[in-house]
Design a protein around this motif. Structure first.
Motif, PDB file in Angstrom:
ATOM      1  N   LYS A 563     -27.864 -31.321 -22.568  1.00 58.35           N
ATOM      2  CA  LYS A 563     -28.141 -30.892 -21.402  1.00 58.35           C
ATOM      3  C   LYS A 563     -26.313 -31.200 -20.474  1.00 58.35           C
ATOM      4  O   LYS A 563     -25.519 -31.867 -22.143  1.00 58.35           O
ATOM      5  N   ARG A 568     -28.455 -32.006 -16.553  1.00 59.68           N
ATOM      6  CA  ARG A 568     -29.093 -30.510 -16.329  1.00 59.68           C
ATOM      7  C   ARG A 568     -29.246 -30.038 -17.206  1.00 59.68           C
ATOM      8  O   ARG A 568     -28.219 -30.330 -18.514  1.00 59.68           O
ATOM      9  N   ASP A 569     -30.830 -29.375 -17.699  1.00 59.89           N
ATOM     10  CA  ASP A 569     -30.543 -28.340 -18.918  1.00 59.89           C
ATOM     11  C   ASP A 569     -30.346 -26.892 -18.328  1.00 59.89           C
ATOM     12  O   ASP A 569     -31.446 -26.196 -17.290  1.00 59.89           O
ATOM     13  N   ALA A 574     -34.653 -27.675 -16.253  1.00 62.77           N
ATOM     14  CA  ALA A 574     -35.049 -28.567 -16.281  1.00 62.77           C
ATOM     15  C   ALA A 574     -34.103 -29.540 -16.569  1.00 62.77           C
ATOM     16  O   ALA A 574     -32.976 -29.871 -16.802  1.00 62.77           O
ATOM     17  N   PRO A 575     -33.965 -31.142 -15.378  1.00 62.74           N
ATOM     18  CA  PRO A 575     -35.930 -30.985 -13.908  1.00 62.74           C
ATOM     19  C   PRO A 575     -36.040 -30.450 -13.284  1.00 62.74           C
ATOM     20  O   PRO A 575     -34.809 -29.511 -12.630  1.00 62.74           O
TER      21      PRO A 575
ATOM     22  N   LEU B 173     -37.364 -34.272 -23.334  1.00 63.59           N
ATOM     23  CA  LEU B 173     -37.131 -34.245 -22.385  1.00 63.59           C
ATOM     24  C   LEU B 173     -36.374 -32.985 -21.793  1.00 63.59           C
ATOM     25  O   LEU B 173     -35.412 -31.807 -22.342  1.00 63.59           O
ATOM     26  N   LYS B 175     -38.533 -28.776 -20.100  1.00 63.71           N
ATOM     27  CA  LYS B 175     -38.912 -28.204 -18.552  1.00 63.71           C
ATOM     28  C   LYS B 175     -40.912 -28.409 -18.495  1.00 63.71           C
ATOM     29  O   LYS B 175     -41.349 -27.995 -19.634  1.00 63.71           O
ATOM     30  N   SER B 188     -36.919 -37.610 -12.545  1.00 66.37           N
ATOM     31  CA  SER B 188     -35.684 -37.364 -12.752  1.00 66.37           C
ATOM     32  C   SER B 188     -34.460 -38.750 -11.712  1.00 66.37           C
ATOM     33  O   SER B 188     -35.220 -38.880 -10.656  1.00 66.37           O
ATOM     34  N   TYR B 196     -38.921 -34.291 -15.670  1.00 63.48           N
ATOM     35  CA  TYR B 196     -38.421 -33.529 -17.271  1.00 63.48           C
ATOM     36  C   TYR B 196     -39.838 -33.381 -17.453  1.00 63.48           C
ATOM     37  O   TYR B 196     -40.756 -33.760 -17.216  1.00 63.48           O
TER      38      TYR B 196
END
Lengths: 589, 589
Positions: A563, A568-569, A574-575, B173, B175, B188, B196
């Motif tokens: 992340k 955040r990915d 995601a999320p 975690l 999507k 989140s 997530y």
């Protein structure tokens, strides 16, 4: 085998293969045209092989001329010796090339959003690289790190299996027992209004496995903490989790020293000396101003209270009168390297750690060059020279304050000086490892006005300190230990409380009421009651180990799909929002 | 080493140790007093040793007489030969006993809520045993299973490491991409209203690793599905996840056959024959009425449509006229084992699988004993005898219906008959393994009125069927395969789609609109665009493997800390209510 499939990898061909017809599969790393020939460096995880298109077959040459970077192809042809003088000594396959007779385009690739070379992608914005992580992961340096990570984990399992440990999986969906960090929560669909918590560590489960008689447990376990992220922290992380029954600290040290030696040997081919030094908390706080000292360089903090008392320097005398300390560092030969500006910067470092100031002395032959020189009688100067082993050219730095501030400020100065004075080579694979022991069990939290556990509430106090548990918690030392490496804590553990009575008392010291700890940890207290053996263990931060052994300072280099610093990915997003049907199912809408 | 610590485990002492002074640590398994002596069976993970208290030291005897079951003690004394005739051949330590000279009570234990023996705890209510899981885990049979599980996982890692695979961790975690099962969601704290999802499998990540050039990946991965639980399903489960680049099906089969052979050898010391048979989906549905046939016994389903057409039996003729099938099983020698009541019960099994009825024939010398005998002309009877290899004493069972119903009903009857007729020994370590291939890509969901993916949407259609993708999805077979063992699916995988164009078309067949699949799987489509290699893989259900190799039918036996059938951890109480502060932080209150 299908006709297009490789017979060899791109890292495999040598001059012994010359004359054979082979097929390679891989990515176009680079290509260039020259004299009606097309030269392609074909790449896979195993290496790079030069393939040459100089066919009379116009179909082959048409495909050759259409290739671009990162195209995926299958090429069949004869292994040939490179022309004399055209060998590439940097490549394992550098003596040969493949003369392509047949080529298949397996997949194309538009111009990538950034160049996938170590040089180019170092320039590319990290957010962009995280968005296209599948491209950034093609970099050789990241592939090397993930291979190193695999090797470390494999060695851990080999070593602990050989030492009689069982790897046991513990649940991801557990109970929230808030203490310290925030839990990630998971709503239950079956029981609306009830939540699972994702594990911050398998601590309680591994203790229960000891109660259950599993004797030697380990797990390479995923853990999660919903904390504010920092550059070197990810919401999920991996730890090697170990627990043993019928042990004292030294048993755990022995297992972990064996393991560490094997990890360094297998992954870096480095010999590490064991046993590691055992240093007491009080001692490292005094000498290094840190409970995770960097031992790659010496430069120790020296206590100067006695001499300070013989000076007329008010700052020193006031600190001592208030019960504080005066301590100093001798930065050998550093006097001329620090101008007034440099000294001001060091003062700022000290102030960041709450010191009110920094006193300095540049040692010259026969005299001290220092703003405080006038407050130092000759006898005190002589004693300081002796105490600090001061020689002409040395820079002496003093902090006078409460013990905590003195430790922290001089500890930070020590680190800063070592870096600035190049007392160690950060690029060198030099690892100094030690155990820190004899930690205090509890620290007083001035904000919350209560005692908090220094390690965690399940850490056993030293037997001889049990009597102070309720009367004087600050006096209690713990059977706790940290493993420190080059200034980082890379592991921590303890012998655990195995008496329900002591455990309840410790919960009490931490300000929990019986109904609190019963509802949160009742199952643990039950377990301790029904025949719990003496036990203890440790956890190692695997991401940190991989970072240090790989020589990187970016935690995202050692995690395949990290992340960003906001959790955040950037690749998947995601999320993200979810369908309202999903929330309705959970009773949340 | 502290004085109380063991010098040996409870499984270690042999007659070669006689005369040595040793210390054991462990749990009191049983104890009995006899003639001023106290005999204790002391237990740890490694075994049981008999220790004898017959000391003149009153302190020692006082402790000995205070002992109870599951007390934890340390005992020091001399290893002695047991009296002649008192040896215990069932114990590895059975030739010796420890004459206790010194004993320490390390921890006591009140009367446990249930008896911890295989026999006793089998009787105890499972809820109670789950509540005190740390006690139930002391059972030898569970300790053996968890050791087996450890050994299986270790062998997987050794085998795949040796075959050049890298274990790479993928995120927990991720999507939410709802398709099939329900995701567990995690709110989140940083982005209120965003979630997530916990992984149902690492499917997309492993494909991205192939796009990134990792070539051979595996992971023993925790996966979660928020589905309605059944006896053999847990909310979290573990799978071996494998993916390879530049492969066709046979490459994956080879790797998994090697692996399977090694698992059986290392964990059960069994030799398994490879390669496994490859059976087509159509063929196993016809012959076994199941896509996961139990091959421990033969008894195949026989198609009888041609003969059925020559009879006057209306049920047969109607089924055929409607495009259905008439098929039969021959239960060899079973005629006299099934009375009218037994046949009614078999009919009920058929009806459970939607058959309207079951026609039966008891074969006698020269005639059929059957309610439908009168509808079968002599020629048809002769043909049936030949087709079904019917001999006097055999029981023939017919189902006439749509092909799907015929397959399912006869498949279920085959399983039932095999069990009732003892065609296999469930207690025997007999494993029949096969690959099932050539699955249809899509099944039509009559309720949702749309095509759904038979495996998952990333499965490649066979090259020669690509042309029917949009015109006739039902005709498309997939490059998919299942690994089946003794009637269970123990693995499944496929060659994946590696063309973005084909992937988009498949999403279209599944009824997704471009904006849908872009927002859910855009990153995958991106990845397929930027140089994706041909790739494929497989996943094995590790819990199922452990169950089958351990010979248990209870999934909770192979998981250290399982949930009950309602997803509740009866030991910790999870899921549970949380503090309102926690929900406020998440923007949920």
């Amino acid at each position: 085998m299908a006709e297009w499939q490789r017979t060899h990898t791109c890292g495999e061909l040598r001059d012994t293969h010359i004359g054979q017809t082979v097929t390679l599969n891989g990515w176009v790393n680079t290509f260039r045209s020259y004299n009606n020939q097309v030269f392609v460096d074909l790449r896979d995880r195993y290496g790079i092989t030069q393939i040459v298109f100089e066919s009379s077959d116009t179909e082959v040459m048409k495909i050759a001329n259409s290739l671009g970077r990162e195209f995926v192809i299958s090429a069949t042809g004869k292994v040939s010796a490179r022309l004399s003088g055209k060998e590439n000594a940097k490549l394992a396959t550098g003596k040969v090339e493949l003369k392509v007779e047949k080529v298949r385009l397996l997949n194309g690739c538009p111009t990538p959003p950034f160049e996938i070379t170590e040089f180019g992608s170092e320039l590319a914005n990290e957010d962009l690289r995280l968005q296209y992580r599948f491209l950034d992961l093609r970099r050789k340096s990241i592939q090397d790190v993930l291979q190193l990570r695999h090797r470390i984990c494999k060695t851990i399992r080999d070593s602990l299996d050989a030492q009689g440990f069982l790897e046991v999986e513990t649940p991801l969906l557990g109970k929230s027992t808030p203490e310290g960090a925030r839990d990630y929560l998971v709503p239950s669909r079956v029981y609306h209004g009830e939540w699972y918590a994702l594990p911050q560590s398998p601590q309680l489960y591994k203790q229960l496995l000891m109660v259950a008689g599993y004797d030697k447990y380990f797990q390479i376990a995923r853990c999660l903490r919903d904390e504010d992220l920092r550059a070197d922290r990810q919401p999920e992380f991996t730890q090697l989790d170990v627990e043993m029954s019928f042990v004292e600290m030294e048993d755990i040290f022995r297992v972990m020293e064996n393991l560490t030696r094997q990890i360094f040997k297998e992954s870096l081919d480095l010999e590490i000396q064991t046993p590691f030094p055992r240093l007491s908390y009080d001692d490292v706080m005094l000498r290094y101003g840190s409970d995770k000292p960097d031992l790659r360089y010496d430069m120790q903090i020296i206590d100067c209270c006695d001499v300070a008392n013989e000076t007329e320097f008010k700052v020193f005398k006031d600190a001592l009168a208030a019960g504080g300390k005066v301590r100093a560092l001798n930065a050998k030969g550093a006097a001329e390297k620090y101008s007034r500006k440099g000294l001001d910067e060091l003062t700022e470092v000290a102030k960041t750690y709450k010191a009110k100031g920094l006193a300095w002395i540049k040692v010259e032959a026969g005299k001290f060059n220092s703003p405080i020189e006038k407050f130092l009688p000759a006898a005190a100067q002589a004693k300081l020279r002796e105490l600090l082993k001061a020689e002409p050219g040395d820079l002496l730095l003093f902090v006078a304050d409460t013990e905590e501030v003195v430790c922290n400020a001089l500890g930070a100065l020590r680190t800063t000086l070592a870096y600035q004075l190049k007392l160690y080579d950060p690029a060198k694979k030099d690892f100094k490892i030690a155990w820190v022991v004899d930690f205090p069990s509890f620290m007083y939290d001035e904000e919350e006005k209560r005692w908090v556990a220094n390690h965690h509430p399940f850490t056993a106090p030293k037997d001889e300190h049990l009597e102070f548990l309720e009367s004087d918690p600050g006096k209690v030392k713990a059977k706790a230990y940290d493993l420190v490496m080059n200034g980082y804590e890379v592991g921590g553990g303890s012998i655990r409380i195995y008496s329900g009575e002591v455990q309840s008392k410790v919960f009490g010291v931490l300000g929990m009421k019986p109904e609190d700890y019963q509802s949160r940890f009742g199952f643990l207290l039950d377990a301790l009651k029904f025949g719990a053996p003496p036990h203890g263990g440790i956890a190692l931060g695997l991401d940190r180990w991989c970072m240090m052994l790989a020589g990187t300072t970016n935690i995202r280099d050692v995690i395949a799909f990290p992340k960003n610093a906001k959790g955040r990915d950037l690749m998947t997003g995601a999320p993200a929002s979810v369908e309202s049907r999903q929330l309705r199912d959970l009773g949340l809408k």
